[in-house]
Design an enzyme around this catalytic site. Structure first.
Site, PDB file in Angstrom:
ATOM      1  N   HIS A 187       0.869  -1.200   0.000  1.00 25.26           N
ATOM      2  CA  HIS A 187       0.000   0.000   0.000  1.00 25.26           C
ATOM      3  C   HIS A 187       0.894   1.233   0.000  1.00 25.26           C
ATOM      4  CE1 HIS A 187      -3.830   2.143   1.426  1.00 25.26           C
ATOM      5  NE2 HIS A 187      -2.943   3.077   1.167  1.00 25.26           N
ATOM      6  N   HIS A 205       1.521   5.416  -1.749  1.00 21.97           N
ATOM      7  CA  HIS A 205       1.170   6.573  -2.586  1.00 21.97           C
ATOM      8  C   HIS A 205       2.448   7.144  -3.179  1.00 21.97           C
ATOM      9  CE1 HIS A 205      -2.979   6.769  -1.004  1.00 21.97           C
ATOM     10  NE2 HIS A 205      -2.416   6.265   0.070  1.00 21.97           N
ATOM     11  N   LEU A 206       2.460   7.297  -4.501  1.00 23.67           N
ATOM     12  CA  LEU A 206       3.658   7.827  -5.171  1.00 23.67           C
ATOM     13  C   LEU A 206       3.427   9.187  -5.820  1.00 23.67           C
ATOM     14  CD1 LEU A 206       5.186   4.642  -6.880  1.00 23.67           C
ATOM     15  CD2 LEU A 206       6.138   5.946  -4.972  1.00 23.67           C
ATOM     16  N   ARG A 207       2.156   9.625  -5.910  1.00 22.28           N
ATOM     17  CA  ARG A 207       1.839  10.905  -6.584  1.00 22.28           C
ATOM     18  C   ARG A 207       2.318  10.876  -8.036  1.00 22.28           C
ATOM     19  NH1 ARG A 207      -1.274  10.925  -2.270  1.00 22.28           N
ATOM     20  NH2 ARG A 207      -0.356  11.826  -0.412  1.00 22.28           N
ATOM     21  N   ASN A 216      -5.200   7.356  -6.190  1.00 17.63           N
ATOM     22  CA  ASN A 216      -5.919   8.601  -5.862  1.00 17.63           C
ATOM     23  C   ASN A 216      -5.166   9.841  -6.353  1.00 17.63           C
ATOM     24  OD1 ASN A 216      -3.972   8.159  -3.828  1.00 17.63           O
ATOM     25  ND2 ASN A 216      -5.137   9.297  -2.300  1.00 17.63           N
ATOM     26  N   LYS A 266      -9.252  -0.158  -5.785  1.00 21.17           N
ATOM     27  CA  LYS A 266      -9.303   0.498  -4.472  1.00 21.17           C
ATOM     28  C   LYS A 266     -10.656   1.154  -4.244  1.00 21.17           C
ATOM     29  CE  LYS A 266      -7.725   2.271  -0.619  1.00 21.17           C
ATOM     30  NZ  LYS A 266      -6.624   3.205  -0.388  1.00 21.17           N
ATOM     31  N   HIS A 324     -10.484   1.345   1.847  1.00 15.13           N
ATOM     32  CA  HIS A 324     -10.302   2.375   2.870  1.00 15.13           C
ATOM     33  C   HIS A 324     -11.536   2.283   3.757  1.00 15.13           C
ATOM     34  CE1 HIS A 324      -8.742   6.267   4.471  1.00 15.13           C
ATOM     35  NE2 HIS A 324      -9.957   6.218   4.994  1.00 15.13           N
ATOM     36  N   HIS A 384      -4.627  -0.413   5.958  1.00 19.78           N
ATOM     37  CA  HIS A 384      -4.170   0.385   7.110  1.00 19.78           C
ATOM     38  C   HIS A 384      -5.079   0.260   8.332  1.00 19.78           C
ATOM     39  CE1 HIS A 384      -7.003   3.049   5.125  1.00 19.78           C
ATOM     40  NE2 HIS A 384      -6.142   3.462   4.226  1.00 19.78           N
ATOM     41  N   LEU A 396      -4.983   9.331   7.849  1.00 18.09           N
ATOM     42  CA  LEU A 396      -6.307   8.708   7.939  1.00 18.09           C
ATOM     43  C   LEU A 396      -6.199   7.244   7.538  1.00 18.09           C
ATOM     44  CD1 LEU A 396      -8.571  11.548   6.506  1.00 18.09           C
ATOM     45  CD2 LEU A 396      -8.540  10.671   8.848  1.00 18.09           C
ATOM     46  N   ASP A 437       1.507   2.683   3.516  1.00 19.04           N
ATOM     47  CA  ASP A 437       0.652   3.857   3.288  1.00 19.04           C
ATOM     48  C   ASP A 437       1.483   5.129   3.311  1.00 19.04           C
ATOM     49  OD1 ASP A 437      -1.634   5.223   2.654  1.00 19.04           O
ATOM     50  OD2 ASP A 437      -2.451   5.233   4.685  1.00 19.04           O
ATOM     51  N   HIS A 455       3.121  14.505   1.350  1.00 18.18           N
ATOM     52  CA  HIS A 455       2.553  15.849   1.148  1.00 18.18           C
ATOM     53  C   HIS A 455       3.670  16.833   1.465  1.00 18.18           C
ATOM     54  CE1 HIS A 455      -1.721  14.680   0.897  1.00 18.18           C
ATOM     55  NE2 HIS A 455      -1.438  13.782   1.820  1.00 18.18           N
ATOM     56  N   ALA A 512      -3.945  14.943   5.300  1.00 20.28           N
ATOM     57  CA  ALA A 512      -3.694  13.673   5.988  1.00 20.28           C
ATOM     58  C   ALA A 512      -2.650  12.881   5.218  1.00 20.28           C
ATOM     59  CB  ALA A 512      -4.992  12.874   6.070  1.00 20.28           C
TER      60      ALA A 512
HETATM   61  O1  DOR Z   1      -3.458   9.640   5.521  1.00 22.85           O
HETATM   62  C1  DOR Z   1      -3.803   9.320   4.401  1.00 22.85           C
HETATM   63  N1  DOR Z   1      -3.244   9.840   3.299  1.00 22.85           N
HETATM   64  N2  DOR Z   1      -4.796   8.435   4.274  1.00 22.85           N
HETATM   65  C2  DOR Z   1      -5.324   8.150   3.080  1.00 22.85           C
HETATM   66  O2  DOR Z   1      -6.230   7.355   3.042  1.00 22.85           O
HETATM   67  C3  DOR Z   1      -4.864   8.822   1.850  1.00 22.85           C
HETATM   68  C4  DOR Z   1      -3.504   9.304   2.012  1.00 22.85           C
HETATM   69  C5  DOR Z   1      -3.084  10.289   0.920  1.00 22.85           C
HETATM   70  O3  DOR Z   1      -3.313  10.018  -0.252  1.00 22.85           O
HETATM   71  O4  DOR Z   1      -2.487  11.306   1.273  1.00 22.85           O
HETATM   72 ZN    ZN Z   2      -3.364   5.067   1.481  1.00 21.97          ZN
END
Ligand code: DOR
Ligand code: ZN
Length: 349
Positions: free
Chosen positions: A14, A16-18, A42, A100, A137, A174, A219, A247, A251, A263
């Site tokens: 799990h 996130h790479l943006r 996302n 997802k 989620h 998560h 989150l 996860d 940011h 988050a």
């Molecule tokens: O803390 C989080 N950040 N929870 C998520 O479900 C999404 C993630 C994000 O994409 O920043």
């Molecule tokens: Zn996530």
């Protein structure tokens, strides 16, 4: 005391790479430690088709260091409108491994998510037929107390869905509560959970230690100590139902240190080391390999990795930040603090 630990190379189930320059800044951290990662969809706009997922995968490959063998495993973002045909198309590619579910409004870039799970039923049925896992989620999106959203989601949505589609493979992502642990443990085959380092190492006090701590906000939000203990016990138990998913959710500092901060916790700089600390806390380093390198591929029906990594008990200090966007760095988990384990860098050490 173990001072050196050799385990099969882990995967991150799990992540996130943006995209664009953010992607280029963070992907080397993950590729250094993990052979594969399940990449979350996302983005803005979200990744909703096989064509988009494969194009995103190519951008990830293009951002990797030249010698990397990192294999991004892609996901699609479930919407109210996704058709079963999209699933059939995606299932043809070995690079797309899951779908997802973001309940609409639950978290970062989730506004295109599912508003009512019944809208997605035909698509979920096709996924069950084709063996495509649903990654969840698990939080309700009404004004339920923020610390109770996971339990409510399990009771109101996940448990009924799991009974209605007994063949659907489900990963509750998560997990943060004893309730989630109990659900996954008591559930049917084909049900598993990922666990982040932050939910193993911190409870909700960490949000307020010495003042507001935006870099500990993610989150689902950190929970009471009793929940942390239950999640830690499950993750370190050697069960095949719990596996590694950082996860890691980057940011920029300005988006975190903000009156309405985003988050997400960035942990990819030290993913496996943070888990080693958590497993050591409860004397369960012997189960780290199962959690980090075996249970995940077994669940997804993918081969386990064949190479290894070495962890050394050697404290190192995490930098205060890493470069991320222009004039806007990223603050990693444990910034300026010490981590007790270090992964040997196979290329340089
Ligand atoms: O803390 C989080 N950040 N929870 C998520 O479900 C999404 C993630 C994000 O994409 O920043
Ligand atoms: Zn996530």
């Amino acid at each position: 005391m173990t001072d050196r630990l050799v385990i099969t190379r882990p995967d991150d189930w799990h992540l996130h790479l943006r995209d664009t320059e953010a992607l280029a800044a963070v992907v080397p951290f993950t590729a250094r430690q993990f052979r594969r990662a399940v990449v979350m969809p996302n983005l803005r706009p979200p990744v909703t088709t096989a064509v988009q997922a494969l194009a995103y995968r190519q951008r990830i490959l293009d951002a990797l260091p030249a010698e990397s063998d990192f294999d991004p495993l892609m996901t699609l973002y479930l919407t109210d409108k996704m058709t079963p045909q999209v699933i059939s198309e995606a299932a043809k590619s070995r690079h797309i491994v899951a779908v997802k579910l973001y309940p609409a409004g639950a978290t970062t870039n989730s506004d295109s998510g599912v508003t009512d799970i019944d809208n997605a039923l035909p698509t979920l049925e096709r996924m069950a037929e084709l063996g495509m896992p649903l990654l969840v989620h698990g939080e309700v999106t009404d004004n339920t107390d923020v610390f109770e959203r996971e339990q409510c989601f399990i009771d109101q949505i996940l448990e009924p869905l799991s009974r209605r589609l007994p063949e659907l493979k489900i990963v509750l992502e998560h997990i943060t509560t004893a309730d989630a642990v109990a659900f996954v443990n008591s559930g049917r085959p084909g049900l598993a959970a990922t666990v982040t380092p932050q939910h193993l190492l911190m409870n909700r006090n960490a949000l307020f230690t010495g003042g507001m701590r935006p870099h500990h906000y993610c989150l689902p939000v950190l929970k009471h100590e009793s929940h942390r203990e239950a999640v830690l016990k499950a993750a370190t138990s050697g069960s095949e139902r719990f596996f590694l998913g950082t996860d890691s959710a980057p940011h920029a500092r300005s988006a975190k240190e903000n009156p309405c901060g985003c988050a997400g916790i960035f942990s990819a700089h030290a993913g496996i080391e943070l888990y080693a600390e958590a497993f050591e806390q409860v004397g369960k380093l012997k189960h780290l390999q199962k959690f980090a390198s075996e249970a995940g591929p077994d669940f997804y029906g993918l081969p386990r990795n064949t190479d290894t990594i070495t962890l050394i008990r050697e404290p190192w200090q995490v930098p205060g930040n890493y470069p991320y966007l222009v004039n806007d760095p990223i603050v990693p988990l444990r910034a300026g603090e010490t981590i007790n384990w270090r992964m040997e860098n196979t290329l340089n050490d």
